[in-house]
Design a protein around this motif. Sequence first.
Motif, PDB file in Angstrom:
ATOM      1  N   THR A 154       0.829  -1.204   0.000  1.00 36.08           N
ATOM      2  CA  THR A 154       0.000   0.000   0.000  1.00 36.08           C
ATOM      3  C   THR A 154       0.866   1.257   0.000  1.00 36.08           C
ATOM      4  O   THR A 154       0.617   2.200  -0.754  1.00 36.08           O
ATOM      5  N   GLN A 155       1.888   1.243   0.854  1.00 31.87           N
ATOM      6  CA  GLN A 155       2.794   2.393   0.913  1.00 31.87           C
ATOM      7  C   GLN A 155       3.420   2.650  -0.443  1.00 31.87           C
ATOM      8  O   GLN A 155       3.529   3.785  -0.907  1.00 31.87           O
ATOM      9  N   PHE A 156       3.887   1.574  -1.061  1.00 34.93           N
ATOM     10  CA  PHE A 156       4.579   1.681  -2.332  1.00 34.93           C
ATOM     11  C   PHE A 156       3.657   2.262  -3.396  1.00 34.93           C
ATOM     12  O   PHE A 156       4.031   3.149  -4.163  1.00 34.93           O
ATOM     13  N   VAL A 157       2.426   1.744  -3.435  1.00 33.58           N
ATOM     14  CA  VAL A 157       1.464   2.248  -4.420  1.00 33.58           C
ATOM     15  C   VAL A 157       1.240   3.744  -4.196  1.00 33.58           C
ATOM     16  O   VAL A 157       1.209   4.547  -5.137  1.00 33.58           O
ATOM     17  N   LEU A 210      -3.414   7.091   2.138  1.00 36.64           N
ATOM     18  CA  LEU A 210      -3.139   5.679   2.443  1.00 36.64           C
ATOM     19  C   LEU A 210      -4.372   4.836   2.204  1.00 36.64           C
ATOM     20  O   LEU A 210      -4.314   3.740   1.646  1.00 36.64           O
ATOM     21  N   ASP A 211      -5.515   5.376   2.588  1.00 37.23           N
ATOM     22  CA  ASP A 211      -6.757   4.640   2.423  1.00 37.23           C
ATOM     23  C   ASP A 211      -7.062   4.396   0.954  1.00 37.23           C
ATOM     24  O   ASP A 211      -7.455   3.310   0.533  1.00 37.23           O
ATOM     25  N   ILE A 212      -6.855   5.467   0.141  1.00 37.98           N
ATOM     26  CA  ILE A 212      -7.101   5.332  -1.293  1.00 37.98           C
ATOM     27  C   ILE A 212      -6.147   4.318  -1.900  1.00 37.98           C
ATOM     28  O   ILE A 212      -6.541   3.451  -2.685  1.00 37.98           O
ATOM     29  N   ALA A 213      -4.879   4.414  -1.478  1.00 34.84           N
ATOM     30  CA  ALA A 213      -3.890   3.482  -2.028  1.00 34.84           C
ATOM     31  C   ALA A 213      -4.291   2.051  -1.705  1.00 34.84           C
ATOM     32  O   ALA A 213      -4.164   1.142  -2.531  1.00 34.84           O
ATOM     33  N   ARG A 214      -4.802   1.858  -0.492  1.00 33.58           N
ATOM     34  CA  ARG A 214      -5.198   0.502  -0.110  1.00 33.58           C
ATOM     35  C   ARG A 214      -6.340   0.002  -0.970  1.00 33.58           C
ATOM     36  O   ARG A 214      -6.355  -1.130  -1.437  1.00 33.58           O
ATOM     37  N   ARG A 215      -7.310   0.884  -1.217  1.00 32.35           N
ATOM     38  CA  ARG A 215      -8.434   0.418  -2.022  1.00 32.35           C
ATOM     39  C   ARG A 215      -8.049   0.192  -3.468  1.00 32.35           C
ATOM     40  O   ARG A 215      -8.536  -0.732  -4.123  1.00 32.35           O
ATOM     41  N   GLN A 250      -9.213   4.399 -13.910  1.00 35.64           N
ATOM     42  CA  GLN A 250      -9.484   5.657 -13.227  1.00 35.64           C
ATOM     43  C   GLN A 250     -10.055   5.385 -11.856  1.00 35.64           C
ATOM     44  O   GLN A 250     -10.839   4.460 -11.689  1.00 35.64           O
ATOM     45  N   TRP A 251      -9.678   6.206 -10.929  1.00 38.75           N
ATOM     46  CA  TRP A 251     -10.280   6.099  -9.613  1.00 38.75           C
ATOM     47  C   TRP A 251     -10.909   7.442  -9.305  1.00 38.75           C
ATOM     48  O   TRP A 251     -10.226   8.450  -9.274  1.00 38.75           O
ATOM     49  N   SER A 252     -12.211   7.480  -9.088  1.00 33.50           N
ATOM     50  CA  SER A 252     -12.819   8.779  -8.794  1.00 33.50           C
ATOM     51  C   SER A 252     -13.445   8.747  -7.415  1.00 33.50           C
ATOM     52  O   SER A 252     -14.042   7.757  -7.015  1.00 33.50           O
ATOM     53  N   ALA A 253     -13.285   9.845  -6.730  1.00 36.88           N
ATOM     54  CA  ALA A 253     -13.855   9.931  -5.385  1.00 36.88           C
ATOM     55  C   ALA A 253     -14.125  11.397  -5.088  1.00 36.88           C
ATOM     56  O   ALA A 253     -13.864  12.268  -5.908  1.00 36.88           O
TER      57      ALA A 253
END
Lengths: 323, 171, 436
Positions: C221-224, C241-246, C275-278
Amino acid sequence: MILLQSPSRFLLQILKDRIVSGDKGVDIDCHTVEFDDVRYHVQFSMRNPKVMVLSVALPLAPPEAILYDGLPLGAIDAIKAAYGAVVQILDPPKDCFDLTMKINLTKLPTDEEQRNVVLTQIASVREVVLGAPLKLLLRHLASKTVAPNVDKLVALVHRPNESFFLAPQADKVTVVYPMRFQDSIDIVLATSFLQEFVEARRTAALNNAPSCMWSPVPPLELKGVNADALDANAGFVTFVVFPRHVEGRKLDKTVWSLLTFHAYVSYHVKCSEGFMHTRMRRRVESLIQALDRAKSDAEKLKKLVHGGSFRRLSMKHEGNSNH
Amino acid sequence: MANTLRLYLTCIRNTLEAAMCLQNFPCQEVERHNKPEVELKTSPELLLNPVLICRNEAEKCLVETSINSIRISLKVKQADELENILAKKFLRFLSMRAEAFQVLRRKPVQGYDISFLITNYHCEDMHKHKLIDFIVQFMEVSKGLVNEQLTARVSLDMFVVSEMFILRASM
Amino acid sequence: MDPSERPAVVFDNGTGYSKLGFAGNSEPSFTIPTVVAVNESFLDQSEQCSSANWLAQYNAGVMADLDFFIGDEALSHFKSSGLYSLRSPIRHGQVNDWDTMERFWQQSIFNYLRCNPEEHYFLLTDSPVSTPESRECMGEIMFETFNVPGLYISVQSVLSLSAGFAYLKSLSEEDSEDSVSDMTGVVVDIGDGAPHIVPVVNGYVIGSSIKSFPLSGSDVTQFVMQLLQERGELLPPDDALDIARRVKETYCYTPSDIVKEFKKHDSKPSKYIKQWSAIKPKTGVPYTVDIGYERFLGPEIFFHPEMYSPDFSTPLPELIDSCVQSAPIDTRRALYKNIVLSGGTTMFKDFHKRLQNNIKKIVDERVAETNARHRVEVKPVEVNVVTHPIQSYAVWFGGSVAASSHEFFECCHTKEDYEEHGASICRTSTVFKGMY
């Protein structure tokens, strides 16, 4: 969490997940057990993804508590009144269970808030079923009458093979709990807890609350009851409930509180044991530090140089494992 | 009440200061072994007279000394059931952590609630007067902990919890 | 009713997530993050001012000792109110804060599962490298605070193995493979905490051959997150961090060869870039983030750890191979045949295929070398990485299966034993002793 909540978290979660997951269904067949031996069995089948079959098993009733068809008095009517068309009772109930219901999720109200209310109600099926006779009696109290065909003393089941007693009258209902605990430490803690209950009630600000008494021997209301039912190692607690405690919205809350009184006491006894551990650990930490100070400086230097020190059982162990 | 406690602790402290003169003494029976003589009690010439300090009938302290080790056993008394149970719990908690304490004995001596075993090695590692301080502090702490902290706190917790329950019924 | 007639409670407390439920179910009732949000304002006050402290609490209408939340509620309370601070009782697979762990268990038992601990046997899981002292503490808390009638602390790896075995057995009634019938295999357990490679032979863990890998799910997750930020994607700092995890859980996959993957991404960006939208929580403004190379570079750190951490450069397949080589020689073939994956981080698409290919390459090279050097024809070694859909909660499932058998109740440490002998009975674990 100080007060025990009425809806079952697990049931609520399953229901909400099923609503959200749309039409794709997975076979679910799981069971869960709650305090006081209430068991639930949940089934969803692929063929009808929106229909949940919920079976409920109630605690074993002692001889003095009377059940009608395996369910407490008024349970069926209470279910019909609470859930309406959403729930259909299946007869006979599943093997080893006392009640089986089919819950049709398509019949829920479309408005989200109303739907959540109904779901919460469904998850509180325990309160509806086990609390039905209690609700009946207290409703009569609210209307200041006595329910017809009711004995002077009613025994209702609340734990496996144990019941609590109600003496209903036109102007008040006296509720008596014989309190039993298994572990010897629990008995002592519970006894002091219950005595605090009485103290708390005496505080002036709580004149609106039902009055509360504790005694180590069975009170007068329980005259004539079978001796087995009166064996209580943590004394007897008596509440007196008046009509003002059961009017309107207070009825449900009072029913749940009275139904789960023993579970409440038992929960808090365990919580306090947990907190005692916390405080003991803290104190042990400080004692070990005191001992450390007793070490001579030469010894400390030697330890620093060699880097060796045995493990201490301490509360906060940072960086203990080097991986 | 506090007065007698002070006297009791002072008496124990004086006894310990006199008794804690330990030196290394290899075992006489088995070659190359070094055992705490107070535990074995095989050679009477290595043991001193045990001293029993009583505060009252139920509270006492036994100090047994030998040439290379000293054993201190305590018996505590509590006012009522609740304190009794809490004290027992605390002492059992401590016994489990005896390793961390080094000077604590895992099982108390028969007839007592908790025991310490101090050997000459401990005296070499730690200052003698600090060790005695620790023991006396330990006794104060245990008594204080059970009386004030645990019991009072438990009662207060339960009071608040009961209030909440009753309040809910009345609201 | 006797506690042994009721289903046992199975708790799998991991560094990231805890899985709670009853034995006999096929999935846990609750999967919640292992965090506790504590109300700091009244806690940690020194005991000297306890009475003043109490009055303040009483007037505020709050009871600090009971004012805490666990799991998702903890995270949401932490975000919404400044009063709470988050504590993780488990770090790197081991409990280091017992007070918080006790609270976590208390809430799990009374608020989530809502069962009476005095009426159920408990099965807890423990890391293969944990200390006997921590097992003692576990036992003490369970027996003293919760008064459980019986407790069994089992090693996570053995449960994963039995989960895999039970699952495969349920699928194939005809197949009676010898390799599956005895509990021998290498368990590669990669979760949020310290990943371990544990060889298990006939149900016993070979303690000296346990290898640990320093990079876990949280490192991915950190790496992403790092890659996204380096590329200049705008991530709101609180949620990064939360977004990276998801993103990791939804879009990441394991490539067979990174050079080819780079080429694939560059040639057909529209197919591969997601794409990731939030919506930004603070301002309510919607935003989108492009996800490209991170999709495959994330899981790649297991095969090229030097990309992420300069200290460690042994890739996972090599580590697994060295683990098997350090096991007794007569067990090695059986171990290679049954490499079981468990833990949420092993759920990346094609992770098992890549792992199998890489390990097979190493093994084949060694066999070829032996053949050349000694001029013999050694039978080729079969490498098999087992995967099944319940990997993320394999340990819990194994526990549920184990706790449903009759022998379970006999193997538990009972409360009577605890009262008699003290907490030291929990120190030993039968899998390490070699008695079955």
